[in-house]
Design an enzyme around this catalytic site. Structure first.
Site, PDB file in Angstrom:
ATOM      1  N   GLY A  45       0.807  -1.214   0.000  1.00  0.00           N
ATOM      2  CA  GLY A  45       0.000   0.000   0.000  1.00  0.00           C
ATOM      3  C   GLY A  45       0.841   1.264   0.000  1.00  0.00           C
ATOM      4  N   HIS A  46       2.124   1.138  -0.255  1.00  0.00           N
ATOM      5  CA  HIS A  46       3.051   2.285  -0.153  1.00  0.00           C
ATOM      6  C   HIS A  46       3.917   2.350  -1.389  1.00  0.00           C
ATOM      7  CE1 HIS A  46       6.217   4.842   1.718  1.00  0.00           C
ATOM      8  NE2 HIS A  46       5.230   5.234   2.489  1.00  0.00           N
ATOM      9  N   PHE A  47       3.594   2.782  -2.448  1.00  0.00           N
ATOM     10  CA  PHE A  47       2.353   3.366  -2.914  1.00  0.00           C
ATOM     11  C   PHE A  47       1.931   2.556  -4.136  1.00  0.00           C
ATOM     12  CE2 PHE A  47       4.905   6.835  -1.081  1.00  0.00           C
ATOM     13  CZ  PHE A  47       4.080   7.241  -0.059  1.00  0.00           C
TER      14      PHE A  47
END
Length: 139
Positions: A45-47
């Site tokens: 989730g990053h990124f």
């Protein structure tokens, strides 16, 4: 040191063991390496679409690399615990495919506390610098 040898010093396993290899030079400097594969949990989730290793993970890699310097201080009933971060500066991103290299040294100690400094690079380019501390604590 291999990953298996590093496991004899720090308790990290599986997804949280973030050092592939480490050596301690004669001048007391720990040098470690971690290859960013791209499938790590912290990149999910990053990124999305532009994965970048989070700064806190880079600091964790530095700390784990430094723990090889504390191997003689840790016995079967004690472990190094990260106790602080100071003067952290992020200079360049670390992305999948990079080999993140660390260079860390112990600057001093007081009782069970050890104070260190470190830097992380990719292809000779500084990505992060910081000062940090550990405590050797009983399990």
């Amino acid at each position: 040191m291999t990953r298996e040898e590093i496991k004899g010093i720090i308790p990290h396993r599986d997804n949280m063991l973030l050092v592939d290899e480490a050596v301690v030079s004669e001048d007391g400097v720990a040098r470690g390496k971690y290859t960013v594969k791209g499938d790590e949990w912290f990149l999910q989730g990053h990124f999305p679409g532009n994965p970048v290793v989070p700064g806190v993970i880079l600091c964790e890699i530095l700390a784990q690399s430094t723990c090889v310097l504390l191997s003689g201080k840790c016995t079967g009933d004690s472990l190094p615990f990260f106790t602080g971060l100071d003067k952290v500066k992020f200079r360049n991103p670390v992305v999948p495919g990079d080999i993140f290299e660390t260079e860390c040294e112990i600057k001093g100690n007081k009782g069970p506390f050890y104070f260190a400094s470190g830097k992380g690079t990719v292809n000779g380019k500084i990505c992060v610098t910081c000062e940090f501390s550990f405590a050797i604590v009983k399990k």
